[in-house]
Design a protein around this motif. Structure first.
Motif, short mmCIF file in Angstrom:
data_model
loop_
_atom_site.label_atom_id
_atom_site.label_comp_id
_atom_site.label_asym_id
_atom_site.label_seq_id
_atom_site.Cartn_x
_atom_site.Cartn_y
_atom_site.Cartn_z
N LYS A 50 0.83 -1.21 0.00
CA LYS A 50 0.00 0.00 0.00
C LYS A 50 0.86 1.25 0.00
N GLN A 51 1.91 1.27 0.80
CA GLN A 51 2.79 2.43 0.85
C GLN A 51 3.53 2.61 -0.47
N ILE A 52 3.95 1.51 -1.09
CA ILE A 52 4.63 1.61 -2.38
C ILE A 52 3.68 2.16 -3.44
N ARG A 53 2.44 1.68 -3.43
CA ARG A 53 1.45 2.19 -4.40
C ARG A 53 1.18 3.68 -4.17
N ASN A 54 1.04 4.07 -2.91
CA ASN A 54 0.83 5.49 -2.62
C ASN A 54 2.02 6.34 -3.06
N LEU A 55 3.21 5.82 -2.85
CA LEU A 55 4.41 6.54 -3.29
C LEU A 55 4.43 6.69 -4.81
N SER A 56 4.12 5.62 -5.51
CA SER A 56 4.08 5.68 -6.98
C SER A 56 3.01 6.65 -7.45
N LYS A 57 1.84 6.60 -6.80
CA LYS A 57 0.75 7.51 -7.18
C LYS A 57 1.10 8.96 -6.88
N LYS A 58 1.81 9.20 -5.77
CA LYS A 58 2.16 10.56 -5.38
C LYS A 58 3.05 11.23 -6.42
N TYR A 59 3.96 10.48 -7.00
CA TYR A 59 4.92 11.06 -7.94
C TYR A 59 4.53 10.86 -9.39
N GLN A 60 3.33 10.32 -9.63
CA GLN A 60 2.85 10.22 -11.01
C GLN A 60 2.63 11.63 -11.56
N PRO A 61 3.00 11.89 -12.82
CA PRO A 61 2.83 13.24 -13.38
C PRO A 61 1.37 13.63 -13.44
N LYS A 62 1.12 14.88 -13.11
CA LYS A 62 -0.24 15.41 -13.17
C LYS A 62 -0.54 15.88 -14.60
N LYS A 63 -1.82 15.98 -14.90
CA LYS A 63 -2.23 16.40 -16.25
C LYS A 63 -2.26 17.92 -16.31
N ASN A 64 -1.08 18.51 -16.54
CA ASN A 64 -0.99 19.95 -16.73
C ASN A 64 0.08 20.24 -17.77
N GLU A 69 5.12 19.03 -20.84
CA GLU A 69 6.38 19.52 -21.37
C GLU A 69 7.53 18.65 -20.90
N GLU A 70 7.47 18.20 -19.63
CA GLU A 70 8.55 17.38 -19.10
C GLU A 70 8.58 15.99 -19.73
N SER A 71 7.44 15.52 -20.23
CA SER A 71 7.40 14.18 -20.81
C SER A 71 8.23 14.06 -22.07
N LYS A 72 8.71 15.17 -22.60
CA LYS A 72 9.54 15.12 -23.80
C LYS A 72 10.94 14.61 -23.49
N TYR A 73 11.36 14.70 -22.24
CA TYR A 73 12.73 14.35 -21.88
C TYR A 73 12.83 12.87 -21.52
N THR A 74 13.93 12.27 -21.94
CA THR A 74 14.10 10.82 -21.72
C THR A 74 14.21 10.49 -20.24
N PHE A 75 14.83 11.35 -19.45
CA PHE A 75 14.96 11.03 -18.03
C PHE A 75 13.60 11.12 -17.33
N CYS A 76 12.71 12.01 -17.79
CA CYS A 76 11.36 12.07 -17.22
C CYS A 76 10.56 10.83 -17.60
N ARG A 77 10.71 10.38 -18.86
CA ARG A 77 10.01 9.16 -19.27
C ARG A 77 10.56 7.95 -18.51
N ALA A 78 11.88 7.94 -18.25
CA ALA A 78 12.47 6.84 -17.49
C ALA A 78 11.93 6.82 -16.06
N PHE A 79 11.76 8.00 -15.47
CA PHE A 79 11.20 8.07 -14.12
C PHE A 79 9.76 7.59 -14.11
N LEU A 80 8.99 7.95 -15.15
CA LEU A 80 7.61 7.48 -15.24
C LEU A 80 7.56 5.96 -15.35
#
Length: 599
Positions: A50-64, A69-80
């Motif tokens: 549950k904590q791992i899922r909450n952590l993953s959900k917390k840092y999921q990119p928001k729709k803004n 703009e950040e999704s264009k970078y490879t390191f941002c896609r790697a983090f996703l």
């Protein structure tokens, strides 16, 4: 024989019934303890997942816009990708918790009920057999005491008979009576002896059966029960490890996915993306020419004339008239004359901030004008093209809906029982209006796109202007100040102006016509707007250099008040002039200087 057949069994502990009872109870308590241990481990796995899922959900990119703009970078896609793999990793820990519950906790809970019932049954049989032996022993003791008492009574009766028989004074009847009594007692003693002997034989047989058959069998069952319990604990411990081992391949795939995502990071690609995102389309200024201050400077009489300065003080409208010099034109001015000191040009260049403001607004993802005129040319072109593509997608979607509804209407026309054809018309009309609206928007944005593409400098223009910088002197200086300007709202223009040549001079200029002074200025270029203003009162503007305005009229500000009470405004490209500052309400842009930075 029974003990030999059973071998090393619990029958050897037939006299340790109570101790075995305590041992089996301890075994059941151990099973309960292990069940509680597995249950707590399952809860830990559930909470961890549950904590791992909450952590993953917390840092999921928001729709803004910023996250897009950040999704264009490879390191941002790697983090996703890492977040998604981490979410799957949490799912495997949930699987561990579920398997521990179903395969161990549930089974052990059920088995505990069974083993408690079985143990209770076995010890109940054992206690019953033990009570039976104890009861037989009591009966044997009772027979033994009765036999002993009868024997003593028979001996006393025999002694009494012998005493009576030896006494001469006793009658024969009394002796006979004593003899009969002695015989009866001997008969009773004989009967008691036979009963005691028979019951003793029976007790011995029962005792032998108890200790060599009944109790060993019960203990054998208890031993089997204990061995099954131990075996079940071993199986559960093995399952405990296998539950983790079963998810290791999937966990390994999750970790491999994270590693692969990290290996896909491309620094050079991201670096190029930064250039692509913030490329402005502006060109850097040309080389600053050398100004030779060693040459003697020829000053005009108006610069040092005491009489002229006195006239300026005595003339009440000197300030307003001194502002008329930007509109005086001299087509025969010498190109070698310097229009602006070098220090002023360097200060304006170094203090320019509008472009950085535009970049900050891009990073914030803030909203701007509909035509994206607040962006640099290259970024504006990209935004307009993206907007056009989105509108075309919307048009295609509406057209697909229109085609589907048209087909539905045709079906209703051919088969009226399926529906009313007229019920589709309102929706078709609405879709048609939406298509017209989107098409109008596309035309509008395409017009702005064409305007931007026309104004964007080409590479050939850049090389041609570079050549001009190397061969021309004063003309290049004025062109460099006006080349590739950015308007106050951030839009791009190539129009040249001479604002920078005249802005440094804040002293009012006498209105007398001085040819040397007229040659210093040129108003052939259009100044950029630095804000807007609203006329509070009407102004006739009869004097030269002023402009007539009406109350409530909106105008563009191209030069703010320098302390003399006049503001320079523009109505359109051909109509501009000065109005009293107190007559208007001025709204300056944040990037009012029209300066720019280069990427």
């Amino acid at each position: 024989m029974v003990e030999e057949r059973m071998g090393d069994c619990w029958s050897y502990t037939k006299d340790q019934f109570d101790n075995l009872e305590k041992h089996t109870q301890w075994g059941i308590e151990f099973v309960e303890k292990y069940t509680k241990f597995v249950k707590e481990r399952s809860e830990i796995e559930t909470n961890y997942a549950k904590q791992i899922r909450n952590l993953s959900k917390k840092y999921q990119p928001k729709k803004n816009p910023r996250e897009e703009e950040e999704s264009k970078y490879t390191f941002c896609r790697a983090f996703l990708t890492t977040l998604n793999e981490l979410n799957d990793y949490a799912g495997q820990h949930e699987v561990i918790a579920e398997n521990l519950t179903s395969q161990i906790i549930t089974e052990l809970s059920r088995y505990l009920q069974e083993i408690k019932t079985e143990r209770k049954s076995h010890f109940h049989d054992g206690r019953k057999a033990q009570q039976h032996v104890e009861s037989s022993w009591k009966q044997l003791e009772s027979c033994k005491r009765r036999f002993e008492r009868d024997c003593k009574e028979a001996d006393r009766a025999q002694q009494y008979f012998e005493k009576m028989d030896a006494d001469i004074n006793v009658t024969k009847a009394d002796v006979e009576k004593a003899r009969q009594q002695a015989q009866m007692r001997h008969q009773m003693a004989g009967d008691s002896k036979s009963e005691y002997s028979s019951y003793l034989q029976k007790f011995n047989q029962e005792q032998n059966d108890h200790y060599y058959t009944i109790i060993p069998n019960i203990f054998q069952k208890l031993q089997d029960m204990e061995e099954k319990r131990i075996e079940r604990i071993g199986v559960c411990m093995k399952t405990f490890a296998d539950v983790d081992r079963q998810v290791l391949p999937i966990v390994g795939k999750c970790l491999d996915g994270m590693t692969k995502a990290a290996e896909c990071i491309e620094p050079k690609t991201d670096s190029k993306q930064v250039v692509e995102s913030y490329k402005s389309g502006f060109e850097p200024p040309g080389d600053v020419e050398f100004e030779d201050y060693g040459q003697a400077m020829k000053r005009t009489a108006s610069d040092t004339s005491l009489s002229n300065s006195r006239e300026a003080k005595e003339r009440p409208t000197g300030k307003s008239k001194g502002k008329l010099w930007p509109f005086i034109k001299n087509k025969n001015k010498s190109p070698k004359q310097q229009k602006e000191p070098l220090s002023h040009r360097l200060n304006d260049f170094m203090s320019s901030k509008p472009k950085m403001h535009c970049l900050r607004s891009l990073r914030r993802g803030g909203s701007g004008p509909e035509d994206f005129s607040h962006l640099p040319p290259e970024q504006r072109r990209k935004k307009l093209q993206s907007k056009i593509d989105d509108l075309n997608k919307d048009i295609q979607k509406e057209m697909d809906q229109r085609d589907a509804l048209t087909k539905m209407k045709d079906v209703y026309v051919k088969n009226p029982q399926m529906g009313d054809p007229a019920s589709v018309d309102p929706r078709l009309s609405e879709i048609g209006q939406n298509i017209e609206k989107f098409q109008f928007e596309v035309q509008k944005f395409e017009g702005w796109l064409a305007e931007v593409e026309e104004k964007m400098p080409s590479k050939s223009d850049t090389h041609r202007r570079s050549g001009i910088y190397e061969t021309q002197n004063s003309t290049a200086v004025s062109n460099n100040c006006a080349q590739d300007r950015e308007s106050p709202d951030g839009s791009y223009t190539e129009e040249q102006n001479s604002e920078t040549q005249v802005k440094a001079n804040t002293h009012p200029v006498p209105t007398s016509s001085t040819p040397e002074f007229d040659d210093e200025f040129d108003d052939e270029d259009t100044l950029p707007t630095i804000g807007t203003c609203k006329a509070l009162y009407p102004f006739e503007g009869h004097n030269e250099g002023t402009i007539c305005v009406t109350e409530g009229e909106l105008l563009y500000v191209i030069e703010e008040d320098k302390g003399d009470g006049w503001t320079r405004v523009r109505r359109n490209e051909d109509e501009e002039g000065y109005v009293p500052t107190s007559y208007v309400e001025v709204f300056l842009e944040t990037n009012a200087k029209g300066a720019m930075t280069y990427i």
